[in-house]
Design a protein around this motif. Sequence first.
Motif, PDB file in Angstrom:
ATOM      1  N   SER A  19       5.641   2.293   2.999  1.00  0.00           N
ATOM      2  CA  SER A  19       5.985   3.668   3.302  1.00  0.00           C
ATOM      3  C   SER A  19       4.847   4.396   3.978  1.00  0.00           C
ATOM      4  N   SER A  41       2.235   6.302   1.351  1.00  0.00           N
ATOM      5  CA  SER A  41       1.897   5.311   0.341  1.00  0.00           C
ATOM      6  C   SER A  41       1.227   5.971  -0.842  1.00  0.00           C
ATOM      7  N   PRO A  72      11.392   2.854   3.354  1.00  0.00           N
ATOM      8  CA  PRO A  72      10.464   3.938   3.026  1.00  0.00           C
ATOM      9  C   PRO A  72      11.169   5.214   2.571  1.00  0.00           C
ATOM     10  N   ARG A 121       7.778   0.844  -1.957  1.00  0.00           N
ATOM     11  CA  ARG A 121       6.480   1.127  -1.339  1.00  0.00           C
ATOM     12  C   ARG A 121       5.757  -0.170  -0.972  1.00  0.00           C
TER      13      ARG A 121
END
Length: 442
Positions: A6, A9, A376, A421
């Motif tokens: 993502s 993060s 994401p 993630r």
Amino acid sequence: MSVSVSPASPGSAGSRGPASPATALPAPPRTAVDAERWPDVARLPDASWLRTAIAERVVRRALAGLPLRVRLAGAETLGLGGQLLDVRDPSAFFRRIGAGGLIGFGESWMAGEWEATDLVGVLTVLAERAGTLIPAPLQRLRTVWARKQPTAQRNTPEGSRENISHHYDLSNDLFALFLDETLSYSAALFRGFPADRSLLAAAQHRKIDRLLDEAGAGPGTRLLEIGTGWGELAVRAAARGARVRTVTLSGEQRRLAVERIRAAGHEDSVSVEVLDYRRVEGSYDAIVSVEMIEAVGAEFWSEYFTTLDRLLAPGGKIALQAITMPHERMLASKDTFTWIQKYIFPGGLLPSTEAIEQITAGHTALRVRRREEFGPHYAETLRLWRERFEEQADEVGALGFDRTFRRLWTFYLAYSEAGFRSGYLDVQQLLLSKDSKEETPR
């Protein structure tokens, strides 16, 4: 819903602001675990000295090479540095893992035997290395030591009703505490990151509208929805002029979905039934199903897709939203009993993209024509749910859900977020049809 890399993060803007790895964690109140409701959390499992010793050696070796700071009983420290995983009771921690693997790891959290300054951050580190944490020789022994999925959780028509009820009939009020006003319990589609809670409802509508667009839903469309949720997709499809039949196995969801559909003024164009997908009859121009395939079970995937094939009218389209996992990890874990299956989604299993394509090609005339991945976005959706759930802890308790349940759900939401993630999980919207002139997957 259930548990990719993502832009937001762990630790970045829009994620949690992690505490310093050296930050000491305050000890949580040690309330008693209800042994009747949570028997495997209240007591330590039976485990041989040898099995526990092997587990401790393997886990210590794995933790020592991770970018984490693992503190054992406030003294010994393992790891390369990073987010703090604070094991308050190492003896119980290793014993549970020795007896139950990842189930034991989750139950140890539920029991309060370990904490983390940033739970998602710690779980993301573990998820990123899911395939390599355990040495390859021990991985090959998985079938020997790992528990098998219980026969009672098979997704037969009767079993599916019980499995769905376990999760979705918990309480409509519970879900309303942390979902947005659309009551959508699946990945939203944002315009950008970091996501903001005030934009979650719009992001859910964007997700729904893209599915309806793919399915070609419009005036006069005969649309079947498999998995009603709380009715938002049915409402938006009816607002386009579609005639909607939506089926669910959750009595609680149906009750509230009917109320919401009536309040929106679409009761004449939407029917909501408690009915297994295998028992649906008819012919439909469009079929839409959002994150329902995860509850089907590998044993019944072919039946699920042959049912869709049977129900789709000539020239019709199917729009699915599915959480997926890597094919090799799916094959390695598909027969294993997991923490998610034990406590969250009995009988559930995430498919891989390859599994979907192989089954549709081998058992149906359906083909995947288009595929859009947006993992994401699920990480951000889950972050917003988790943060709201934690904010509403007192309200969750007032509904009758005890502290162990709240730790269970915090772990479930964080565990799922970490999966996206890390890239271990993905979510996709797929277009399927029988028309060979449609475009091929991209």
